[in-house]
Scaffold this motif. Structure first.
Motif, PDB file in Angstrom:
ATOM      1  N   ASP A  78      -5.716 -21.899  42.705  1.00 21.14           N
ATOM      2  CA  ASP A  78      -5.391 -20.045  42.431  1.00 21.14           C
ATOM      3  C   ASP A  78      -6.884 -19.888  42.013  1.00 21.14           C
ATOM      4  O   ASP A  78      -6.568 -18.374  42.099  1.00 21.14           O
ATOM      5  CB  ASP A  78      -4.088 -20.038  42.142  1.00 21.14           C
ATOM      6  CG  ASP A  78      -4.147 -20.703  40.809  1.00 21.14           C
ATOM      7  OD1 ASP A  78      -4.547 -21.566  40.123  1.00 21.14           O
ATOM      8  OD2 ASP A  78      -2.955 -20.179  39.910  1.00 21.14           O
ATOM      9  N   SER A  80     -10.234 -19.183  40.756  1.00 18.39           N
ATOM     10  CA  SER A  80     -12.001 -18.548  41.649  1.00 18.39           C
ATOM     11  C   SER A  80     -12.924 -18.380  40.224  1.00 18.39           C
ATOM     12  O   SER A  80     -12.432 -18.073  39.859  1.00 18.39           O
ATOM     13  CB  SER A  80     -11.931 -17.016  42.337  1.00 18.39           C
ATOM     14  OG  SER A  80     -10.973 -16.413  41.395  1.00 18.39           O
ATOM     15  N   ASP A 103     -14.398 -19.639  45.287  1.00 17.72           N
ATOM     16  CA  ASP A 103     -13.568 -19.318  45.220  1.00 17.72           C
ATOM     17  C   ASP A 103     -12.658 -19.681  46.482  1.00 17.72           C
ATOM     18  O   ASP A 103     -12.800 -21.034  47.526  1.00 17.72           O
ATOM     19  CB  ASP A 103     -13.155 -17.864  45.563  1.00 17.72           C
ATOM     20  CG  ASP A 103     -13.794 -17.605  46.046  1.00 17.72           C
ATOM     21  OD1 ASP A 103     -14.225 -17.482  46.866  1.00 17.72           O
ATOM     22  OD2 ASP A 103     -14.115 -15.903  45.849  1.00 17.72           O
ATOM     23  N   GLY A 104     -11.513 -19.674  47.308  1.00 17.97           N
ATOM     24  CA  GLY A 104     -10.757 -19.816  48.061  1.00 17.97           C
ATOM     25  C   GLY A 104      -9.547 -20.916  47.516  1.00 17.97           C
ATOM     26  O   GLY A 104      -9.531 -21.305  46.411  1.00 17.97           O
ATOM     27  N   SER A 105      -8.316 -21.654  48.616  1.00 22.18           N
ATOM     28  CA  SER A 105      -7.534 -22.612  47.693  1.00 22.18           C
ATOM     29  C   SER A 105      -8.219 -24.579  47.415  1.00 22.18           C
ATOM     30  O   SER A 105      -7.269 -24.597  47.126  1.00 22.18           O
ATOM     31  CB  SER A 105      -6.620 -22.822  49.567  1.00 22.18           C
ATOM     32  OG  SER A 105      -6.609 -22.658  50.008  1.00 22.18           O
ATOM     33  N   ALA A 106      -9.006 -24.894  48.171  1.00 23.67           N
ATOM     34  CA  ALA A 106      -9.947 -25.830  47.746  1.00 23.67           C
ATOM     35  C   ALA A 106      -9.531 -26.356  46.601  1.00 23.67           C
ATOM     36  O   ALA A 106     -10.502 -25.798  45.549  1.00 23.67           O
ATOM     37  CB  ALA A 106     -11.265 -26.233  48.733  1.00 23.67           C
ATOM     38  N   THR A 107      -9.033 -27.539  46.153  1.00 23.02           N
ATOM     39  CA  THR A 107      -9.575 -28.234  44.969  1.00 23.02           C
ATOM     40  C   THR A 107     -10.557 -28.796  44.649  1.00 23.02           C
ATOM     41  O   THR A 107     -10.887 -29.035  43.341  1.00 23.02           O
ATOM     42  CB  THR A 107      -8.532 -28.856  44.364  1.00 23.02           C
ATOM     43  OG1 THR A 107      -7.964 -29.922  45.531  1.00 23.02           O
ATOM     44  CG2 THR A 107      -7.024 -28.257  44.543  1.00 23.02           C
ATOM     45  N   ILE A 109     -14.979 -29.004  46.434  1.00 18.81           N
ATOM     46  CA  ILE A 109     -15.878 -28.625  47.181  1.00 18.81           C
ATOM     47  C   ILE A 109     -17.354 -28.543  47.224  1.00 18.81           C
ATOM     48  O   ILE A 109     -17.670 -29.006  45.552  1.00 18.81           O
ATOM     49  CB  ILE A 109     -16.313 -26.691  46.428  1.00 18.81           C
ATOM     50  CG1 ILE A 109     -14.478 -25.754  46.657  1.00 18.81           C
ATOM     51  CG2 ILE A 109     -16.885 -26.144  47.503  1.00 18.81           C
ATOM     52  CD1 ILE A 109     -14.425 -24.985  46.589  1.00 18.81           C
ATOM     53  N   LYS A 111     -20.623 -28.700  47.990  1.00 20.77           N
ATOM     54  CA  LYS A 111     -21.638 -27.458  48.336  1.00 20.77           C
ATOM     55  C   LYS A 111     -22.886 -27.371  48.734  1.00 20.77           C
ATOM     56  O   LYS A 111     -23.729 -27.608  46.907  1.00 20.77           O
ATOM     57  CB  LYS A 111     -21.116 -25.722  47.486  1.00 20.77           C
ATOM     58  CG  LYS A 111     -21.459 -24.819  48.830  1.00 20.77           C
ATOM     59  CD  LYS A 111     -21.165 -22.924  47.889  1.00 20.77           C
ATOM     60  CE  LYS A 111     -21.614 -22.083  48.880  1.00 20.77           C
ATOM     61  NZ  LYS A 111     -21.340 -20.928  48.435  1.00 20.77           N
TER      62      LYS A 111
END
Length: 132
Positions: A78, A80, A103-107, A109, A111
């Protein structure tokens, strides 16, 4: 004639002032040590438990006017926030700095981001990640 003893009889007059001072110092040291331990524990808990977003630089590739940075960010589902990345030139001067939003729901990332620089950068350093 014998010489008189200058020592007081054992146990008759209580502890000497040196023994009382040593006892007080031991108590003060124990109290201060306990307070220091509690303070370090509080800050450690606050840093570990309250940090909802963290990251690390996996690789980076410098170019003439930018640096390509591969970031791995770990965060709560939850949460961001943003991570700040900077690049330095060979002489140590800062040539680029930017915040990249996650942000987003992925724990977790992965990138690849591009950091624009004012001169050729030789490093990519993650300064920190901060939750909103």
């Amino acid at each position: 004639m014998g010489t008189a003893s200058t020592q007081l009889p054992e146990g008759r007059y209580g502890r000497s002032s040196d023994a009382r001072a040593d006892h007080k110092l031991k108590i003060a040291g124990a109290v201060l040590g306990t307070l220091l331990l509690v303070l370090v524990g509080y800050f450690a808990y606050h840093y570990v438990a309250q940090n909802k977003i963290s990251g690390e630089v996996i690789t980076f590739e410098p170019h003439q006017s930018s640096v390509t940075v591969h970031l791995e960010v770990r965060k709560d589902a939850d949460a961001s926030g943003y991570c700040t990345v900077r690049s330095q030139a060979a002489d140590g001067s800062e040539v680029g700095r930017a915040d990249f939003r996650f942000d987003g729901s992925a724990t977790r990332i992965d990138k690849v981001v591009t950091l624009r620089t004012t001169a050729p950068g030789t490093t990519a350093e993650l300064l920190g990640c901060h939750a909103d």
